[in-house]
Enzyme design. Structure first.
Site, PDB file in Angstrom:
ATOM      1  N   GLY A 129       0.328 -45.636  21.875  1.00 46.65           N
ATOM      2  CA  GLY A 129       0.172 -45.811  23.323  1.00 46.65           C
ATOM      3  C   GLY A 129      -0.795 -44.792  23.914  1.00 46.65           C
ATOM      4  CB  SER A 130      -0.738 -43.071  27.200  1.00 48.55           C
ATOM      5  OG  SER A 130      -0.336 -44.226  27.883  1.00 48.55           O
ATOM      6  CB  ALA A 131      -0.141 -40.055  22.612  1.00 47.20           C
ATOM      7  CE  LYS A 139      -4.368 -44.533  28.369  1.00 46.30           C
ATOM      8  NZ  LYS A 139      -3.347 -44.493  29.420  1.00 46.30           N
TER       9      LYS A 139
END
Lengths: 371, 601
Positions: free
Chosen positions: B309-311, B313
């Site tokens: 997920g966002s990690a 990014k």
């Protein structure tokens, strides 16, 4: 040339003492661990053997300072006593049964095998017999039949125990005496042939005896149980090599080799002190044979000759049979190695025989020195 | 020898001594001959026996020695002590107790029925089972392993032929669950089945395991002195028992607090790749591993993967910065929190307007990240993804590691680039994620993580020493510094405020990913993976930490459950390591980087 009282045969006496010594040491070495395990006392067999050695040596000394002609006089009495003992041992409540064989009499807390004494008493009686009728020995009925019946009687009684090994050794010694006593070779040959046939029939009746024979003739095909003992004997002798593993260092005595302190003790000798030690023991028996025959040849009378020859032959032939078994040349018979195997009756009677032999050695016919 | 000619005279003299029957000279001569015949035959017999002895003891000596030795020597498992496992400071994680095991050599057992019933009584086993083993035709069978001292005594008192005991070691994990997934466990025969026990089994167990022993016919060793103990190597880990304990405690608390199904946390030195702690919850007790489920036993930190997920990014940001496609201050249109890619609407958790690139990361804007990803393009982005180690095993010395899953660009759909920019459509292990972030922390170098510090043989010799391995440089040091500054913002101003450790600068990234529903193949609305990955102190990093919480029921955001857990682990560990906010240890960073640089060359 004169026959006179001489000192006893010191070399023969030394040989006896050496053999007894080797026996005591080897009995201890081969039995200590077994004794520890079975009786909780590693000295169990050693103590007994030492006691019997002392008794035996006392008997030997007593006999060697006795005039051997006393044995000639009392031979029939001793024979009769042996006969009674052989009968006694067969009575179920009297004879002690061990491993299916009734061979022992219990007296004063000690076990005793009458068959050992029977062997000696038969030799003495036959010696007296042949000495007494040297002129009629070639007659079958008067010369050969009585010894044949006497030895057959003992042979039969010992077979009944059963103890084939001792019976065979007894018969062999009796036949040797008949041979030396002058029985015709044709009669002796016929008797031996008949005996051979009898042995063969006895063997057929006892399958284990067949198996034992097969184990020697064809070890590869023999059942593992019959050849086990002989293989274990080889595994003791072979690795002993020339110098041996060292006294006390036998591995085979650690429950691999059955009867390691009795019938197969010589395998432990070979394993622990090697070919050199084993040959030295054989050499001792060789010296015994030489001195024994020499005493027989120089005996002042026929009884002395026959008795000396009989005792010598009985001891050395039994040794040869035992060694033949241990080295895989003969089927297992259960015959102990004289002097060395554990066993009081055998040791005491052997030493009694040696005492008689040494006694005869004191009355030798020698060439007198020119004076 | 007396000559025959003297014979007559001698006989006459002799007979004068006694009154016995006088034998004729003829018969006397015959006696002599026959006696000599007997003498010679017995002498010959003794000679034959001597020859036979010579043959047995000299000629057949080698053959018989070999045959006898075959009989004495039995293959028997050697008394062995498995090596001990210590933490990095020599604190014992695993020990071995000495216990007895009972074995039989069936061919030597006498009276098997009786032996079986005696043994069964002494050992509390079913007699039938014991009898079956005793009837085996194998030369060696175990009757019962690792018996109590009382049972061993009872068996030795039975004094059965062919039954004996041997000393064995029994693995004992005194700290119970602590480090369970790292250590693993051993099976009944003392061989490692999982974890480090499996990874370093050969060395820990020591070898050889079976030796030839001389024994008597009753199966007892002939030479009583203790055989050389086959001592396994001792293993010194990079793990710190205290940090491990803190990590496990905080992880368990987080899973309980958020009513999550499970969780994973790893602490690593980002410069060297040394793993300081690794924990999964639920866990198990290696002393009773058989009672635990396979899920509880699995080292999910390396064996399981999840969508980051966002990690993730961090990776798209690192790639774009390195390729100079974007600068921290560049403005991007937030599109009011929604973007359509390939016919699918992807939304933000907030309606962002115009935001900087830094803010894309600090506030975790999906729209912004997708736009950055678009700038990178498929193949360049893929290169960075695999460059950071995703899709490949990290190479850690633990068994069961999975490479994760990432498709090749040619298999990507129209949506894939966008999905990958926000950490979807790929699966990574928690460890991979931590290693990737460590590369940012240490100035741009991908390191290989490891847990075995050193293996020492029984004689103290070091058999194997774990050392830091720099795999490759993935981004420039400047890029790493820039990205670190942005990630500090995540903790100071963004989604990861809960990760802040008082007195330290923390850099990190939250991640909250919807889980794929296995049944439907669509993203679940309820089931999420909440994570936080970061490092501290930001400028001179000592610890890189990842916390992944699976399916929290409450506190579902990475920032609300994983970040505080990160904080607690970091705070306690820094305190324990006596790292003060003031003197973070700048030279250590310089040292580390210098080392890294020299190794890279």
């Amino acid at each position: 040339m004169t026959a006179k009282r001489l000192p006893y045969d010191r070399l023969l006496c030394t040989v006896s003492l050496l053999l007894v010594g080797v026996g005591v040491v080897m009995v201890y070495s081969s039995s200590a661990i077994k004794a520890q395990m079975k009786y909780g006392d590693p000295l169990f067999f050693l103590k007994k053997q030492l006691l019997w050695a002392v008794v035996g040596l006392a008997v030997m000394v007593w006999a060697m300072y006795h005039d051997y002609r006393a044995f000639q006089r009392y031979a029939p009495v001793v024979f009769l006593a042996s006969f009674l003992l052989l009968l006694l041992v067969l009575i179920p409540s009297v004879g002690v049964k061990v491993n299916g064989a009734r061979r022992w009499l219990r007296m004063f807390g000690f076990s005793f095998q009458p068959s050992e004494l029977a062997k000696l008493s038969l030799i003495l009686l036959l010696a007296k017999f042949f000495a007494g009728r040297a002129d009629r020995v070639e007659s079958f009925v008067q010369g050969f039949l009585p010894p044949l019946l006497l030895s057959g009687l003992f042979f039969g009684l010992i077979v009944l125990q059963p103890n084939f090994g001792t019976a065979a050794v007894l018969l062999l010694a009796a036949m040797a005496l008949c041979f030396v006593g002058g029985v015709r070779l044709t009669q002796l040959g016929a008797a031996l042939f008949a005996l051979g046939a009898l042995c063969y029939l006895l063997m057929l009746a006892h399958p284990y005896a067949q198996a034992r024979l097969l184990a020697i003739m064809d070890p590869a095909r023999a059942s593992s149980k019959a050849s086990y003992q002989i293989h274990q004997s080889f595994y003791a002798l072979g690795p002993g090599g020339i110098l041996g593993r060292g006294l006390g260092d036998s591995i085979q005595k650690l429950f691999y080799l059955p009867e390691s302190h009795t019938e197969f003790i010589f395998a432990i000798v070979g394993e622990e002190i090697g070919l050199i030690g084993a040959l030295l023991v054989i050499l001792l028996f060789g010296i015994l044979l030489w001195r024994g025959v020499r005493i027989a040849l120089r005996a002042p009378d026929l009884f002395g000759t026959y008795a000396a020859m009989g005792v010598t032959f009985a001891i050395v032939s039994q040794a040869a049979i035992n060694l033949g078994v241990v080295t895989g040349l003969l089927p297992t018979t259960g015959v102990p190695l004289p002097f060395i195997s554990f066993g009081g009756s055998s040791l005491v009677t052997t030493l009694l025989g040696m005492g008689i032999l040494l006694s005869i050695s004191r009355f030798q016919v020698t060439r007198s020195r020119p004076s | 020898m007396i000559l025959p000619t003297q014979h007559n005279k001698r006989t006459r003299r002799a007979s004068s001594l006694q009154t016995d029957v006088k034998p004729s000279s003829d018969s006397r001569g015959r006696h002599r001959r026959r006696m000599i015949v007997l003498f010679l035959s017995l002498a010959a017999a003794l000679a034959i026996i001597s020859g036979r002895l010579f043959s047995l003891q000299v000629h057949q000596y080698p053959k018989l020695v070999e045959a006898a030795n075959r009989q004495y020597r039995r293959l028997v498992p050697l008394v062995s002590r498995r090596g001990t496992i210590y933490d990095r400071n020599g604190r014992e994680f695993v020990g071995s107790l000495r216990v007895s095991s009972i074995f039989a050599q069936p061919p030597q057992v006498e009276n098997r029925e009786r032996a079986a019933s005696d043994l069964a009584k002494a050992l509390g086993l079913p007699a039938q089972k014991v009898l079956e083993r005793l009837k085996s035709d194998k030369p060696f069978v175990w009757i019962k392993r690792r018996v109590s001292p009382e049972e061993a005594t009872a068996v030795s008192q039975l004094d059965l032929r062919g039954i004996a005991s041997i000393a064995e070691s029994k693995r004992f994990y005194p700290k119970q669950e602590l480090g369970a997934h790292l250590l693993g466990f051993v099976g009944m025969d003392d061989r490692g089945l999982e974890g480090l026990e499996l990874q370093y089994d050969d060395c820990l167990a020591g070898k050889p395991k079976w030796v030839v022993r001389e024994q008597d016919a009753l199966g007892r060793p002939i030479f009583r002195e203790e055989a050389d103990e086959a001592q396994g190597c001792d293993l010194y880990l990079t793990i710190d028992e205290v940090i491990q304990y803190v990590t496990e405690r905080e992880l368990e608390a987080a899973v309980a607090k958020s009513q999550a199904s499970s969780g994973t946390a790893i602490v690593m030195d980002p410069l060297t790749g040394e793993i300081l702690a690794l924990a999964n919850y639920p866990t198990f007790n290696p002393n009773h591993y058989a009672e635990a489920s396979s899920f509880a036993r699995r080292n999910r930190a390396v064996a399981d993967y999840y969508e980051p997920g966002s990690a993730f990014k961090i990776v798209v940001g690192a790639a774009a910065l390195e390729e100079r496609l974007v600068r921290p201050g560049d403005r991007l249109n937030g599109e009011d929190g929604a973007i359509e890619v390939g016919g699918i609407m992807i939304r933000d958790h907030e309606r962002f307007g115009i935001i900087t690139f830094s803010e894309v990361l600090t506030h975790s804007s999906n729209v912004g990240a997708i736009k950055v990803g678009m700038r990178l393009g498929k193949s360049l982005y893929y290169d960075y993804i695999s460059g950071f180690g995703f899709g490949n095993r990290s190479g850690i010395d633990l068994p069961g590691e999975t490479p994760g899953r990432i498709r090749r660009p040619k298999d990507w759909s129209a949506l894939s680039l966008a999905s990958l920019s926000i950490g979807q459509e790929l699966s990574v292990t928690p460890l991979q994620m931590l290693v990737a972030v460590s590369a940012v922390a240490n100035g741009g170098t991908l390191v290989r993580p490891y847990v075995a510090g050193s293996l020492k043989a029984a004689d103290g010799r070091v058999v194997r020493r774990g050392s830091p391995v720099q795999l490759r440089r993935v981004i420039a040091e400047g890029t790493a510094r820039t990205l670190t500054n942005i990630l500090k913002g995540v903790v100071t101003d963004g989604t990861g405020k809960a990760a802040a450790v008082q007195g330290f600068e923390v850099a990190g990234k939250t991640g909250t990913s919807q889980k794929l529903e296995r049944a439907t193949g669509r993203y679940s609305r309820q089931k999420v993976m909440a994570s936080f990955v970061g490092f501290v102190p930001a400028e001179q990093p000592r610890l890189a930490i990842i916390v992944v919480i699976d399916e929290p029921k409450i506190l579902q955001w990475g920032g609300s459950i994983a970040a505080p857990t990160f904080r607690e682990i970091a705070r306690e560990s820094l305190k324990y390591l006596r790292i003060s906010p003031a003197a973070g240890g700048p030279f250590r960073l310089a040292e580390g980087m210098l080392g890294a640089a020299s190794r890279l060359n």
